[in-house]
Each structure stands twice: as structure tokens, then as C-alpha cells.
Design an enzyme around this catalytic site. Structure first.
Site, PDB file in Angstrom:
ATOM      1  N   GLU A 258       0.832  -1.204   0.000  1.00 20.14           N
ATOM      2  CA  GLU A 258       0.000   0.000   0.000  1.00 20.14           C
ATOM      3  C   GLU A 258       0.870   1.259   0.000  1.00 20.14           C
ATOM      4  OE1 GLU A 258      -3.610   1.870   2.783  1.00 20.14           O
ATOM      5  OE2 GLU A 258      -2.197   0.408   3.610  1.00 20.14           O
ATOM      6  N   LYS A 314      -9.888   1.998  -3.298  1.00 26.30           N
ATOM      7  CA  LYS A 314     -10.364   1.467  -2.021  1.00 26.30           C
ATOM      8  C   LYS A 314     -11.773   1.943  -1.706  1.00 26.30           C
ATOM      9  CE  LYS A 314      -8.876   0.855   2.807  1.00 26.30           C
ATOM     10  NZ  LYS A 314      -7.883   1.243   3.822  1.00 26.30           N
ATOM     11  N   CYS A 366      -5.551  -3.088   2.770  1.00 24.66           N
ATOM     12  CA  CYS A 366      -5.335  -2.932   4.217  1.00 24.66           C
ATOM     13  C   CYS A 366      -6.557  -3.314   5.034  1.00 24.66           C
ATOM     14  CB  CYS A 366      -4.888  -1.491   4.506  1.00 24.66           C
ATOM     15  SG  CYS A 366      -4.236  -1.240   6.175  1.00 24.66           S
TER      16      CYS A 366
END
Length: 487
Positions: A258, A314, A366
């Protein structure tokens, strides 16, 4: 048998139970303490008033989150530019507010559910409480009771019903255990069914397709406090370029973590183009990156070069870390509310899966990996689950171990490999049964190479999600509610 403890003993038991629940999770993995913790909470609960039950639930939550999410202090103090007194206060506030979920669940349970059928009604209430915690105020499904059972005898239930089903079974084990201690011998039969049925369940719900894909997972180990500085940007570009050169000729897919390059995608493009020029033609490289669109919106994204199609933005953002609730009020109030890149926009709920090295990718950036429904939705349309993360925020705490354990459960639930690249650990390859194929050491600049298979077929959980368990939990509550009103 005289198994009705006094109120002070019940409150003490709640604190002990909270600590026990943390010990079920990684890195401790004492999963057998889960039913014990539930038994301590359930024992004597129906002798309490709703207010006393709420206090018992709140104390359990305080002990659970104070011990199990102690890494929040590390994120706020060490990396959030916050002094110790304020960091302690914010961490305590976080813990005490989250504990209100248990206080509310216990209060509602004692207020509206009678003691008849308590063995099952308590389990139903618990699971519905976990669902509420997963989604209310964007949700925080960390330390769900069922998350700790990927290495337990209950593990084979995960592809059938997922984490909430595991939670239901663990809670039922605790309440049935209390019933058994009260010499209600019938409780032995459902207890045996819960723990022995997994022996008869299939071990493989999905099957591998074609030849394995060779993968390299890169771990740059950049210090978080240095990362977003000009020096950190140069270091990141050099480290990931050098690591990529070392593995490029031996793998099909290279994965950077990330925000591996701490810059927006337009700034990173020259670096990625130089890296791509040294890649074999069929090799794919995926990296976490910050995207800036034409409307000046930032997205936490995954993009690729080489043999790659598409990108991913995301969907589920982290409050305070990636966006600031009540921004007009809080922005600038303290340093923690001005973290770098804390103004992201949310990606679309339905995005076309990426293609890389001939494999269909299900992305989870994540924090997203801890949401079972979200990951199941991605797994339905993909061959492998790819998760990139920056666990540097956890420091040397237990957080990365818990995060990895939840990623392992997502692999088991969906019968998919999970390949996980993180900034400083724990980088790992996880097989479709939730087992670690290999992992890289934490806090080292390194890479991990290995193989995974694209998988075909769907587990029952991937097909149906958590809805059957949620519905069952609601139905389990009904006998107690009906009898309470009838009484």
C-alpha cells in the site's frame, strides 16, 4: 450447584473474560479460552438488572479493547504526532466508546429477553451485536470472537458460514458449557455436534486451475515518519526499483505494498515506467498508490504496469486515517487530525476486477480485509485475493499479527489464496485453507517469492455470505422475547 456469583464477582469476571478473548487471537492463539470467556459473561447474567448487565458488558469491552487494540496508542502517539498525555486520553476514549457496543447489547438483552432459552438467545444477541459493531459508524469488526478460530477444530465451519457462524458456535459452546456445569446433561449433545461435525465437513470447496503463478511480494520497510518526506520518496523509489530488479526474471507477478511510492500516481509514473522497461514482457507489477482524479479527489488505489488491465480504488476507508469525520470541526484541532493523506474519497462499490499475469484479482486494501462480506463479494468474481497494506502504523505491537490472522480467515472462508504485501510486515502467502505457505520477517527490507494457484468454485459462504447466520441469530432471540412478553 451454587453457581450464581455476586455482582462484584461478575464484574471482575467480565474484566477477566475481556483479557481471555484477546488471548484467543494472534499472536497468542489460545482459542480454547473463547468459550471460557463467554461462560464467565453468561454465568449469573440473568440475575442482573439491565443496568448491571450493561456495566458487565461495558467492563468486558474495556478489558477486550484495552488489551487487544493497544496498538491504537502506537498509531496515535508514535506516528500521529501526538504527545503522550493526549495519546493516552484518545486511546482511552477509543476503548471506552467501543465498549459501549457490549454495554448496549447486554442492556437490550436483559431488558427485552427473558431467562427461558437463554443458552441460545444469548448467542443470538451476541452475534447481532457483532454485526452492529461491523457496520455502525462505518464499523470496526476487529476482534470478533470467531476471528480467532482459523487454527482450531472449528476451522472447517468457516467456508460454510464465515466468521459470524464461528462466533455463534463459540458463544453457544460457552453457554452450553455453563448449562452442563448446572448438570443439564443434555447440553453435551449439541456441544459434541458443534466440535465434532467439522471432522465430516469437506476440506476443499474449491479447486486449482492451470499452472501456478509465481509471485514476488516486496517489503520496503520505510520508516513511517520519513515516508512522506522528499527523502522518503527518493528512498522508496530506489528500494522498490532495486528489489524488483532482483526478482523480475523469476516471477509472473510482482506486488508492492500500500502506497509503496509515497506520491500521487502522476508523480510515480516515471518511476513505474523505468521499472517496467526492465520487466519481461509477460510480467505484471501491481502497486498501492495514491490516485488524483480530474475532480481533485484522492483515492487509495492499486494500479499496475506490464501485463495488467484495470485498477482498483479502495471502497472502505479508515476513519481519521483516510478521512476525517466532522472535518470542518476537527481539521486542525490537533496534529493527529492532520495526518498525511487523510482526505481520501471512497471508491465505487462495484468495480471491474483487475487482470494481472492472466489472473483475475480480488483486491482488498489494508483495513478492507477484515470485512468478511466485502471480501466474499470480491472473491466471487476473482481467482485470488490480493491485499496490500501499510502495517507500519502498528509498530512492534500485536496489531500486525491480528491483521494477518483475519486475512487467513478470509482465505479459508472463500477457498482462495491470499497474497499479502505489507510495508514492514507481515508479508505472506496464504493458501485456501488459511494456512501460511510462507512469510517474510518483520521490520526488514526484503522480498518473499512463492507460488499460488488461481482457484475455481465457490464456498457456501462466498455464495450466501453472512445473511443466513444473521437471520438465524435473529430467530434464536425470538423464543426469549416472546416468553418475556407472555410473562
Amino acid at each position: 450447584m451454587g453457581l450464581t456469583p455476586t455482582l462484584p464477582l461478575q464484574l471482575l469476571a467480565a474484566l477477566v473474560a475481556g483479557g481471555f478473548t484477546t488471548l484467543t487471537a494472534s499472536p497468542f492463539e489460545l482459542w480454547w479460552l473463547g468459550p471460557v470467556a463467554i461462560g464467565l459473561l453468561f454465568l449469573g447474567l440473568h440475575q442482573l438488572s439491565p443496568a448491571q448487565a450493561a456495566l458487565k458488558g461495558w467492563l468486558y469491552g474495556v478489558a477486550l479493547f484495552a488489551s487487544g487494540t493497544s496498538w491504537v496508542y502506537v498509531a496515535i502517539h508514535d506516528y500521529g504526532y501526538t504527545g503522550m498525555p493526549l495519546a493516552v486520553f484518545l486511546t482511552a476514549l477509543f476503548v471506552t466508546v467501543l465498549a459501549l457496543f457490549f454495554a448496549g447489547t447486554f442492556w437490550l438483552y436483559r431488558r427485552f429477553v427473558g431467562p427461558r432459552w437463554a443458552v441460545v438467545t444469548f448467542a443470538g444477541a451476541w452475534v447481532l451485536g457483532e454485526v452492529l459493531r461491523t457496520y455502525l459508524f462505518t464499523g470496526f469488526p476487529w476482534l470478533l470472537v470467531g476471528s480467532s478460530y482459523v487454527d482450531s477444530p472449528l476451522a472447517s465451519w468457516a467456508p460454510v458460514g464465515g466468521v459470524y457462524w464461528l462466533s455463534l458456535l463459540v458463544v453457544l459452546s460457552g453457554t452450553l458449557g455453563v448449562a452442563f456445569l448446572h448438570r443439564q446433561w443434555w447440553a453435551a449433545l449439541p456441544l459434541a455436534a458443534i466440535w465434532l461435525t467439522p471432522l465430516a465437513l469437506p476440506q476443499h470447496w474449491t479447486t486449482p486451475v492451470d499452472e501456478p503463478t509465481r509471485v514476488a511480494l516486496l517489503q520496503g520497510n520505510l520508516p513511517q515518519l520519513l515516508k512522506w518526506t522528499p527523502e522518503g520518496q527518493r528512498s522508496a523509489a530506489n528500494i522498490y526499483s532495486d528489489l524488483t530488479r532482483q526478482v523480475a526474471d523469476d516471477v509472473d507477478l510482482i506486488l508492492w505494498p500500500e502506497t509503496a511510492l509515497p506520491m500521487i500516481d502522476s508523480q510515480a509514473r516515471p518511476v513505474l515506467e523505468r521499472v517496467q522497461s526492465n520487466l519481461p514482457p509477460e510480467t505484471a507489477l501491481l502497486t498501492g498508490i495514491v490516485q488524483l482524479d480530474e475532480a481533485n479527489r484522492y483515492f487509495n488505489s492499486v494500479i499496475g504496469v506490464g501485463n495488467v488491465e484495470g485498477s482498483y480504488q479502495k471502497e472502505h476507508l479508515v476513519p481519521f486515517g483516510e478521512y476525517l469525520p466532522l472535518e470542518s470541526v476537527l481539521r486542525g484541532a490537533i496534529n493527529f487530525f492532520d495526518l498525511p493523506m487523510s482526505s481520501f474519497s471512497k471508491g465505487a462499490s462495484h468495480q471491474v476486477p483487475m487482470q494481472a499475469a492472466g489472473v483475475t484479482i480480488g483486491n482488498a486494501i489494508c483495513y478492507e480485509i477484515i470485512y468478511p462480506q466485502l471480501v466474499a463479494r470480491r472473491a466471487m468474481d476473482s481467482d485470488v485475493i490480493v491485499t496490500v497494506s501499510n502495517d507500519t502504523w502498528f509498530g512492534a505491537s500485536i496489531g500486525p499479527h491480528q491483521h494477518l490472522q483475519m486475512a487467513r480467515l478470509r482465505a479459508l472462508e472463500n477457498g482462495r489464496y491470499v497474497v499479502r504485501a505489507t510495508s514492514n510486515g507481515i508479508t505472506a502467502i496464504i493458501d485456501p485453507r488459511g494456512r501460511l505457505v510462507d512469510r517474510a520477517p518483520q521490520f526488514e527490507t526484503t522480498y518473499l517469492t512463492g507460488e499460488f494457484h488461481a482457484m475455481q468454485g465457490l464456498t457456501p459462504f462466498t455464495r450466501m455470505g453472512s445473511w443466513p447466520t444473521w437471520l438465524l441469530a435473529g430467530l434464536l432471540l425470538l423464543p426469549g422475547v416472546v416468553r418475556r412478553r407472555a410473562g
